[in-house]
Motif scaffolding. Structure first.
Motif, PDB file in Angstrom:
ATOM      1  N   THR A  62     -26.982-109.533  48.767  1.00 16.06           N
ATOM      2  CA  THR A  62     -27.794-108.317  48.854  1.00 16.06           C
ATOM      3  C   THR A  62     -29.088-108.580  49.605  1.00 16.06           C
ATOM      4  N   TYR A  63     -29.736-109.698  49.310  1.00 16.05           N
ATOM      5  CA  TYR A  63     -31.003-110.022  49.966  1.00 16.05           C
ATOM      6  C   TYR A  63     -30.784-110.386  51.438  1.00 16.05           C
ATOM      7  N   VAL A  64     -29.654-111.022  51.720  1.00 16.26           N
ATOM      8  CA  VAL A  64     -29.337-111.353  53.114  1.00 16.26           C
ATOM      9  C   VAL A  64     -29.158-110.072  53.925  1.00 16.26           C
ATOM     10  N   LEU A  65     -28.421-109.118  53.365  1.00 10.50           N
ATOM     11  CA  LEU A  65     -28.210-107.849  54.061  1.00 10.50           C
ATOM     12  C   LEU A  65     -29.527-107.089  54.213  1.00 10.50           C
ATOM     13  N   GLY A  66     -30.364-107.145  53.182  1.00 15.56           N
ATOM     14  CA  GLY A  66     -31.662-106.485  53.278  1.00 15.56           C
ATOM     15  C   GLY A  66     -32.522-107.071  54.376  1.00 15.56           C
ATOM     16  N   ALA A  67     -32.528-108.398  54.477  1.00 13.12           N
ATOM     17  CA  ALA A  67     -33.298-109.055  55.536  1.00 13.12           C
ATOM     18  C   ALA A  67     -32.737-108.705  56.915  1.00 13.12           C
ATOM     19  N   LEU A  68     -31.409-108.615  57.021  1.00 13.84           N
ATOM     20  CA  LEU A  68     -30.770-108.248  58.285  1.00 13.84           C
ATOM     21  C   LEU A  68     -31.194-106.844  58.715  1.00 13.84           C
ATOM     22  N   LEU A  69     -31.207-105.910  57.765  1.00 10.74           N
ATOM     23  CA  LEU A  69     -31.594-104.543  58.087  1.00 10.74           C
ATOM     24  C   LEU A  69     -33.078-104.455  58.443  1.00 10.74           C
ATOM     25  N   ALA A  70     -33.917-105.222  57.752  1.00  6.17           N
ATOM     26  CA  ALA A  70     -35.347-105.216  58.074  1.00  6.17           C
ATOM     27  C   ALA A  70     -35.576-105.730  59.499  1.00  6.17           C
TER      28      ALA A  70
END
Length: 329
Positions: free
Chosen positions: A128-136
């Motif tokens: 979840t945090y990896v995807l969040g960082a990718l979107l940011a």
């Protein structure tokens, strides 16, 4: 649970067939494109009613939020498609076929992404945090891009395609492969089809994590993606030639992705409602569209004023009449 999946897949297949065969393989007129855009968007929104009746209000809200996110992000795809068609000089008579088959391939590839992503999220919470960082990161990249145009020739996908397959420089009707000097070559039509599908999957790397921030239900994620893609064919022909007017669309998309990134990164402490998500999406798109319209009209008014000033006659200064010399007596 199998029946809803089979029903949705069957509907998608029938819809793509209608898009390909229902228009005789010809590009849509602006009027038909407008009608079909309304039809597909209406059907996509109406699917939320089915979820409301047969599932729950929460499922309907999650789907509607995901559908709006995917629909808004798919607008960015249209810019790329327009550039690809211009770069490869795809004939107008073949663009409908390329769009439909390219989107069909993208739906299949996105389904794989969705299933893999769901499994990863279930197995590893840190995903979840990896995807969040990718979107940011993506949101910042889009905001800083300034909406600059992409050069397809310089993309990694195009370089790979040229290495894997020898490409012909000439079209051969609606054929994907042709024979030149005894050699079998892929036509530019094949390149256009492959690039449409490939670039759509690249956009999916951004959009699918965005909808996973809304829901973890793979059926809802798949439905939102499928319905957003179904309307892209008619939307392309509707907006073709007008896309350059949406100059601030990338800022709206950056705001949406930034909001979704925050939801993923703060998933353990912040749980915004579906209503808030819908509001942020609607305001971001409406703000980007309004800003684009205001600047467009202001520039048009200034251009008209400059043209009027340049074409205006130069006023002449009327002075006192010169005295006429008279001979002295």
């Amino acid at each position: 649970m199998l029946i809803p999946w089979l029903g949705l897949v069957a509907f998608i297949v029938v819809s793509l067939t209608i898009d390909l065969r229902g228009h005789g393989g010809r590009p849509m007129t602006p009027r038909n494109a407008l009608i079909w855009s309304i039809v597909w968007t209406g059907l996509g929104a109406a699917f939320a009613i089915l979820l409301l009746v047969f599932d729950s209000g929460e499922a309907a809200g999650e789907y509607l939020s995901g559908f709006l996110i995917e629909k808004s992000l798919s607008l960015d795809n249209l810019f790329v498609f327009a550039i690809l068609f211009s770069f490869l000089q795809v004939p107008d008579s073949q663009r409908l076929k390329v769009l439909v088959w390219g989107i069909a391939g993208a739906i299949v590839l996105r389904t794989i992404f969705i299933l893999v992503g769901a499994a990863a999220l279930d197995a590893f919470h840190a995903t979840t945090y990896v995807l969040g960082a990718l979107l940011a990161f993506t949101a910042i990249r889009i905001a800083k891009s300034g909406g600059e145009e992409m050069d397809p020739e310089r993309t990694l996908i195009m370089r790979w395609l040229r290495r894997l397959l020898p490409l012909s420089r000439e079209y051969d009707g609606d054929k994907l492969f042709t024979i030149e000097n005894g050699k079998r070559l892929a036509t530019p039509l094949f390149a256009a089809l492959a690039l449409v599908a490939a670039f759509d999957v690249m956009f999916a790397i951004d959009s699918i994590p965005a909808i996973f921030a809304i829901t973890r239900d793979t059926y809802i994620v798949f439905a939102a993606n499928a319905f957003s893609l179904l309307g892209m064919v008619s939307l392309y022909f509707l907006l073709d030639g007008l896309l350059d007017r949406f100059r601030y669309l990338h800022y709206g998309l950056a705001v949406i992705l930034g909001f979704v990134a925050a939801k993923l990164l703060l998933v353990d402490v912040w749980h915004p409602s579906n209503g808030l998500s819908l509001g942020v999406i609607a305001l971001a798109l409406a703000g980007a569209a309004l800003a684009s319209m205001i600047v467009e009209r202001r520039e048009a008014r200034l251009a008209a004023e400059r043209a009027a000033a340049e074409s205006a006659p130069v006023p002449t200064v009327v002075g006192a009449p010169e005295e006429i010399d008279r001979p002295q007596s």
